[in-house]
Design a protein around this motif. Structure first.
Motif, PDB file in Angstrom:
ATOM      1  N   GLU A  51     -29.971  19.242 -14.594  1.00  0.00           N
ATOM      2  CA  GLU A  51     -30.356  19.084 -13.316  1.00  0.00           C
ATOM      3  C   GLU A  51     -30.960  17.555 -12.915  1.00  0.00           C
ATOM      4  O   GLU A  51     -31.473  17.357 -11.601  1.00  0.00           O
ATOM      5  CB  GLU A  51     -31.902  20.118 -13.542  1.00  0.00           C
ATOM      6  CG  GLU A  51     -32.862  20.431 -12.366  1.00  0.00           C
ATOM      7  CD  GLU A  51     -32.326  20.732 -11.474  1.00  0.00           C
ATOM      8  OE1 GLU A  51     -32.527  21.150 -10.548  1.00  0.00           O
ATOM      9  OE2 GLU A  51     -31.128  21.952 -12.062  1.00  0.00           O
ATOM     10  N   LEU A  52     -31.419  16.387 -13.564  1.00  0.00           N
ATOM     11  CA  LEU A  52     -31.671  15.992 -13.027  1.00  0.00           C
ATOM     12  C   LEU A  52     -30.414  14.396 -13.129  1.00  0.00           C
ATOM     13  O   LEU A  52     -30.821  14.413 -11.601  1.00  0.00           O
ATOM     14  CB  LEU A  52     -32.256  14.772 -14.432  1.00  0.00           C
ATOM     15  CG  LEU A  52     -34.080  15.140 -15.012  1.00  0.00           C
ATOM     16  CD1 LEU A  52     -34.238  14.389 -16.571  1.00  0.00           C
ATOM     17  CD2 LEU A  52     -34.442  14.237 -14.846  1.00  0.00           C
ATOM     18  N   ARG A  53     -29.414  14.725 -13.173  1.00  0.00           N
ATOM     19  CA  ARG A  53     -28.666  14.476 -12.916  1.00  0.00           C
ATOM     20  C   ARG A  53     -28.060  15.109 -11.294  1.00  0.00           C
ATOM     21  O   ARG A  53     -27.448  13.865 -11.056  1.00  0.00           O
ATOM     22  CB  ARG A  53     -27.121  14.402 -14.162  1.00  0.00           C
ATOM     23  CG  ARG A  53     -26.888  13.977 -15.884  1.00  0.00           C
ATOM     24  CD  ARG A  53     -25.875  14.161 -15.867  1.00  0.00           C
ATOM     25  NE  ARG A  53     -25.197  15.459 -16.303  1.00  0.00           N
ATOM     26  CZ  ARG A  53     -25.320  15.707 -17.458  1.00  0.00           C
ATOM     27  NH1 ARG A  53     -25.813  14.988 -18.394  1.00  0.00           N
ATOM     28  NH2 ARG A  53     -24.869  16.902 -18.062  1.00  0.00           N
ATOM     29  N   ARG A  54     -27.987  15.920 -11.973  1.00  0.00           N
ATOM     30  CA  ARG A  54     -28.044  16.476 -10.434  1.00  0.00           C
ATOM     31  C   ARG A  54     -28.692  15.900  -9.012  1.00  0.00           C
ATOM     32  O   ARG A  54     -28.454  15.676  -8.346  1.00  0.00           O
ATOM     33  CB  ARG A  54     -27.543  18.086 -10.116  1.00  0.00           C
ATOM     34  CG  ARG A  54     -27.845  18.811  -8.821  1.00  0.00           C
ATOM     35  CD  ARG A  54     -27.473  20.245  -8.653  1.00  0.00           C
ATOM     36  NE  ARG A  54     -29.044  20.322  -9.186  1.00  0.00           N
ATOM     37  CZ  ARG A  54     -30.321  20.454  -7.961  1.00  0.00           C
ATOM     38  NH1 ARG A  54     -29.545  20.437  -6.419  1.00  0.00           N
ATOM     39  NH2 ARG A  54     -31.290  20.928  -8.053  1.00  0.00           N
ATOM     40  N   ALA A  55     -29.691  15.919  -9.472  1.00  0.00           N
ATOM     41  CA  ALA A  55     -30.555  15.382  -8.785  1.00  0.00           C
ATOM     42  C   ALA A  55     -30.635  13.877  -7.932  1.00  0.00           C
ATOM     43  O   ALA A  55     -31.029  13.076  -7.120  1.00  0.00           O
ATOM     44  CB  ALA A  55     -32.336  15.127  -8.889  1.00  0.00           C
ATOM     45  N   GLN A  56     -30.455  13.668  -9.798  1.00  0.00           N
ATOM     46  CA  GLN A  56     -29.789  12.190  -9.011  1.00  0.00           C
ATOM     47  C   GLN A  56     -29.300  11.626  -8.169  1.00  0.00           C
ATOM     48  O   GLN A  56     -28.920  10.554  -7.225  1.00  0.00           O
ATOM     49  CB  GLN A  56     -29.429  11.248 -10.845  1.00  0.00           C
ATOM     50  CG  GLN A  56     -29.203  10.275 -10.545  1.00  0.00           C
ATOM     51  CD  GLN A  56     -28.816   9.431 -12.294  1.00  0.00           C
ATOM     52  OE1 GLN A  56     -29.344   9.919 -13.035  1.00  0.00           O
ATOM     53  NE2 GLN A  56     -29.183   7.816 -12.184  1.00  0.00           N
ATOM     54  N   ARG A  57     -27.587  12.979  -8.464  1.00  0.00           N
ATOM     55  CA  ARG A  57     -26.360  12.976  -7.786  1.00  0.00           C
ATOM     56  C   ARG A  57     -26.800  13.383  -5.789  1.00  0.00           C
ATOM     57  O   ARG A  57     -26.148  11.949  -5.329  1.00  0.00           O
ATOM     58  CB  ARG A  57     -25.623  13.496  -7.996  1.00  0.00           C
ATOM     59  CG  ARG A  57     -24.863  12.929  -9.538  1.00  0.00           C
ATOM     60  CD  ARG A  57     -23.672  13.931  -9.268  1.00  0.00           C
ATOM     61  NE  ARG A  57     -23.963  15.756  -9.266  1.00  0.00           N
ATOM     62  CZ  ARG A  57     -24.144  16.284 -10.025  1.00  0.00           C
ATOM     63  NH1 ARG A  57     -23.905  15.418 -11.406  1.00  0.00           N
ATOM     64  NH2 ARG A  57     -24.395  17.652 -10.315  1.00  0.00           N
ATOM     65  N   GLU A  58     -27.447  13.774  -6.273  1.00  0.00           N
ATOM     66  CA  GLU A  58     -28.025  14.022  -4.160  1.00  0.00           C
ATOM     67  C   GLU A  58     -28.963  12.924  -4.317  1.00  0.00           C
ATOM     68  O   GLU A  58     -28.731  12.157  -2.851  1.00  0.00           O
ATOM     69  CB  GLU A  58     -29.079  15.273  -4.315  1.00  0.00           C
ATOM     70  CG  GLU A  58     -28.550  16.270  -5.011  1.00  0.00           C
ATOM     71  CD  GLU A  58     -29.345  17.745  -4.517  1.00  0.00           C
ATOM     72  OE1 GLU A  58     -30.372  17.206  -4.900  1.00  0.00           O
ATOM     73  OE2 GLU A  58     -29.158  18.569  -5.027  1.00  0.00           O
ATOM     74  N   ILE A  59     -29.778  12.098  -4.741  1.00  0.00           N
ATOM     75  CA  ILE A  59     -30.519  11.522  -4.869  1.00  0.00           C
ATOM     76  C   ILE A  59     -29.720  10.151  -3.825  1.00  0.00           C
ATOM     77  O   ILE A  59     -29.528   9.140  -3.622  1.00  0.00           O
ATOM     78  CB  ILE A  59     -31.105  10.707  -5.187  1.00  0.00           C
ATOM     79  CG1 ILE A  59     -32.842  11.875  -5.431  1.00  0.00           C
ATOM     80  CG2 ILE A  59     -32.077   9.096  -5.246  1.00  0.00           C
ATOM     81  CD1 ILE A  59     -33.753  11.208  -6.501  1.00  0.00           C
ATOM     82  N   GLU A  60     -28.109   9.397  -4.732  1.00  0.00           N
ATOM     83  CA  GLU A  60     -27.303   8.873  -4.577  1.00  0.00           C
ATOM     84  C   GLU A  60     -27.034   8.960  -3.023  1.00  0.00           C
ATOM     85  O   GLU A  60     -26.809   7.868  -2.327  1.00  0.00           O
ATOM     86  CB  GLU A  60     -26.683   8.369  -5.726  1.00  0.00           C
ATOM     87  CG  GLU A  60     -27.319   7.800  -6.418  1.00  0.00           C
ATOM     88  CD  GLU A  60     -26.101   8.195  -8.357  1.00  0.00           C
ATOM     89  OE1 GLU A  60     -25.028   7.993  -8.190  1.00  0.00           O
ATOM     90  OE2 GLU A  60     -26.892   7.299  -9.568  1.00  0.00           O
TER      91      GLU A  60
END
Length: 410
Positions: free
Chosen positions: A57-66
């Motif tokens: 979930e954190l990796r997905r959120a990080q991708r969205e943020i990026e």
């Protein structure tokens, strides 16, 4: 160092710390039963799965943020206007690609550089005042100034600035949109010139219309005046033909002529035996009838008789052709004198007298007086011929009577 190496080092550090904690609790694990160990293992596996899910979930959120950051970066850098971040002194803290391109300078070369270096000298006070207002008011402020790029080309720009707060709530920066309004200024200038030209044409046309209106009014007034004088002349001619009483005709003429022309007085002065004698008068004391003048006292009459042309004296005090003392005696300030011509000689003068300075005589009025003088001259000549004819008839009657008497005596 790239992002992947940073993540790898962080993961290794967490593993090392976990192993150290686990080694410190090995003795405790030996005291547990097999069932307790199985329970702990289950819990650890569940916790591991939870961690993996959280990590995903954190990796997905990080991708969205990026992705969002990349979109924002694209919008920021490739916006149609230049975006700058200034400190309170006007130093450039950040700038997008469009802003750097407008100044003709690479972005990294603009950081920590005073923006005033790219503001035209005549606009720098405007820029500093704008900054002061932004940081003092803390609200959106705008101004217009001229900016100079690296190649020394100037363009008009509008600055729209908004103060921003840091983490502690202090206002120490402002974000500014720099919008090129050169084309807008050109359009405004073209519109202003067009407006000025239109305004000038309207004023010129208004003046032309006013002049045309005044000319039309003058023409109407002139035609009305011409009609009035033409009617007056016709009436005078009817007067001349209405009776054989010459003196009565002349008395009526000076009255009607004076009223028609609008003079204060009118008189007919005739030349007899080297003297100028006032024979008929209107508007003057009747005591002037029969008064005669010679020499300098008859300067106006002599001048008109010699030139055989009308004479206008608007002010006797400034015109050397006038007989001042005579004019003053009768209270006359302005004169129009017309010769009465018979067989090429001036036998008299038709005077129109004014007791105040007459501004001017119109061409129509002069024309009226000249036509009137012709009618009067004709009447005078007819009166002279009539008088001669009467004298000749009287002589013939006397002769016939004498002849008859002599015949009877024989």
């Amino acid at each position: 160092m790239d992002e992947a190496n940073v993540k790898s080092e962080r993961s290794a550090d967490l593993r090392r710390r976990a192993e150290e904690i686990l080694q410190g609790k090995t003795e405790l694990l030996k005291e547990l039963s097999a069932q307790d160990i199985q329970s702990i293992i289950h819990e650890l596996r569940v916790h591991q799965i939870e961690l993996e899910m959280q990590n995903e979930e954190l990796r997905r959120a990080q991708r969205e943020i990026e992705e969002s950051r990349n979109r924002y970066s694209d919008l920021y850098d490739f916006a149609p206007v230049g975006y700058f971040t200034f400190d309170a002194n006007g130093t450039i803290i950040a700038v997008n690609l469009t802003g750097a391109r407008k100044l003709g300078v690479e972005r990294r070369s603009l950081i920590r550089v005073p923006f005033s270096l790219y503001v035209a000298p005549g606009s720098r006070d405007t820029f500093y005042l704008h900054l002061r207002q932004v940081f003092r008011a803390g609200s959106r402020q705008t101004c217009e100034l001229k900016i100079v790029d690296k190649s020394r080309n100037q363009f008009d720009a509008r600055l729209e600035s908004l103060a921003v707060q840091d983490g502690e709530g202090k206002i120490n920066q402002c974000r500014t949109a720099v919008i090129d309004i050169t084309e807008l200024k050109r359009a405004e200038e073209a519109l202003r010139r067009a407006h000025d030209e239109l305004d000038m044409r309207v004023r010129e046309r208004t003046v032309e219309l006013a002049h045309a209106n005044e000319a039309l009014k003058a023409e109407i007034t002139e035609r009305e005046r011409a009609w009035e004088l033409s009617k007056a002349l016709n009436d005078i001619n009817l007067t001349i033909n209405s009776t054989l009483d010459f003196d009565e005709i002349m008395r009526r003429i000076v009255v009607e002529a004076g009223k028609a022309i609008g003079s204060d007085a009118c008189n007919i002065t005739l030349h007899k035996e080297g003297r100028w004698i006032i024979e008929y008068a209107y508007g003057l004391s009747q005591q002037v009838i029969g008064v005669s003048f010679t020499g300098e006292d008859a300067a106006v009459s002599e001048h008109v008789a010699q030139t055989k042309k009308p004479l206008v004296i608007r002010d006797i005090y400034t015109d050397d052709r006038s007989s001042r003392w005579v004019m003053k005696k009768y209270g006359i300030y302005s004169v129009l004198a017309i010769p009465l011509m018979v067989r090429g000689d001036a036998i008299g003068i038709l005077y129109f007298d004014y007791f105040s300075v007459k501004p001017a005589f119109s061409k129509i009025e002069i024309d009226f007086t000249e036509k009137l003088s012709y009618s009067i001259s004709l009447a005078l000549e007819n009166a002279r011929l009539y008088s001669s004819l009467q004298q000749e008839l009287s002589r013939m009657r006397d002769k016939n009577k004498k002849d008859v008497d002599e015949s009877d005596k024989r």
